[in-house]
Write a protein that holds these residues in place. Structure first.
Motif, mmCIF file in Angstrom:
data_model
loop_
_atom_site.group_PDB
_atom_site.id
_atom_site.type_symbol
_atom_site.label_atom_id
_atom_site.label_comp_id
_atom_site.label_asym_id
_atom_site.label_seq_id
_atom_site.Cartn_x
_atom_site.Cartn_y
_atom_site.Cartn_z
ATOM 1 N N ARG A 1 2.615 9.117 -6.332
ATOM 2 C CA ARG A 1 2.975 10.376 -6.013
ATOM 3 C C ARG A 1 4.114 10.803 -6.984
ATOM 4 N N ARG B 1 -6.721 2.216 -4.689
ATOM 5 C CA ARG B 1 -6.857 2.791 -3.302
ATOM 6 C C ARG B 1 -5.566 3.925 -3.346
ATOM 7 N N ALA B 2 -4.647 3.507 -3.994
ATOM 8 C CA ALA B 2 -3.640 4.393 -4.300
ATOM 9 C C ALA B 2 -3.689 5.575 -4.961
ATOM 10 N N THR C 1 -5.394 -2.333 -4.428
ATOM 11 C CA THR C 1 -4.249 -1.512 -3.850
ATOM 12 C C THR C 1 -4.150 -0.381 -4.753
ATOM 13 N N GLN D 1 1.334 4.188 -2.911
ATOM 14 C CA GLN D 1 1.204 5.516 -2.728
ATOM 15 C C GLN D 1 2.274 6.440 -3.123
ATOM 16 N N THR D 2 3.631 5.965 -2.723
ATOM 17 C CA THR D 2 4.679 6.716 -2.836
ATOM 18 C C THR D 2 5.286 6.448 -4.372
ATOM 19 N N ALA E 1 -6.313 7.759 -2.955
ATOM 20 C CA ALA E 1 -5.492 8.529 -2.304
ATOM 21 C C ALA E 1 -4.701 9.753 -2.800
ATOM 22 N N LEU E 2 -3.985 9.635 -4.082
ATOM 23 C CA LEU E 2 -3.522 10.525 -4.628
ATOM 24 C C LEU E 2 -4.457 11.630 -4.923
ATOM 25 N N GLU F 1 -5.114 13.382 -1.639
ATOM 26 C CA GLU F 1 -4.008 14.325 -1.150
ATOM 27 C C GLU F 1 -3.609 15.604 -1.948
ATOM 28 N N LYS G 1 0.906 -1.276 -0.035
ATOM 29 C CA LYS G 1 0.040 -0.045 -0.019
ATOM 30 C C LYS G 1 1.044 1.287 0.048
ATOM 31 N N GLU G 2 1.872 1.264 0.936
ATOM 32 C CA GLU G 2 2.827 2.563 1.229
ATOM 33 C C GLU G 2 3.597 2.645 -0.389
#
Length: 184
Positions: free
Chosen positions: A81, A109-110, A106, A77-78, A113-114, A117, A73-74
């Motif tokens: 981004r 969701r990423a 996943t 997202q990273t 989340a972007l 954010e 997940k991290e």
């Protein structure tokens, strides 16, 4: 003289995984691939390979997930981004994350989340990425005025190869100036 291949043992695989993760962020699937390549390479060199090597790889991956060294997940997202900042389209971002071993859930969701954010919607995010790519590659309005007309098709092609839809690419490339891009 060629050095003999090292035997594949659980300790060897654990050391290889640790060495890899110290240098590169990875997904669980990515680490499985790396360790699998090591095993195949050893098999080709006719080195001894332990029995149940697949189970050993799974145990090592589980150990790193449990320790928190691998977090898909991290990672997603990273990476999403970073790719967005570089001007990568959503389509290409999704493709790169899938290739890295991120599962569909996943990945979705990423991307959500972007958007959260950046406080944008997918269309705005795509626009921002297209402008970032044009800025980074000096396309369209970021190109000197004397070259813009003759390079227009090349610029559009570069945007298309980067995964942007034609209408988004056309808007960015045909913008009158850099300031006009901010007004969109």
């Amino acid at each position: 003289m060629k050095r003999p291949a090292r035997p594949i043992t659980a300790k060897y695989l654990l050391n290889a995984a640790t060495f890899y993760l110290e240098r590169y962020p990875a997904t669980a699937e990515g680490l499985r691939r790396v360790l699998g390549r090591r095993v195949r390479k050893a098999e080709m060199a006719e080195a001894p390979v332990m029995e149940n090597v697949g189970q050993a790889i799974e145990a090592i991956v589980a150990k790193f997930i449990e320790a928190g060294a691998i977090n898909d997940k991290e990672f997603a997202q990273t990476k999403a981004r970073a790719l967005h900042r570089r001007g990568t389209s959503s389509r290409l971002t999704r493709q790169k994350l899938k290739h890295a071993g991120v599962d569909g859930d996943t990945l979705d969701r990423a991307m959500a989340a972007l958007d959260h954010e950046l406080d944008t919607n997918p269309a705005e995010r795509e626009w921002q990425a297209a402008v970032a790519l044009a800025r980074r590659r000096r396309l369209g309005p970021f190109r000197p005025d004397k070259d813009r007309k003759e390079r227009r098709l090349r610029d559009l092609a570069a945007m298309a190869r980067a995964g942007f839809a034609f209408d988004v690419a056309k808007k960015v490339i045909d913008a009158k100036s850099v300031d006009a891009l901010d007004e969109e």
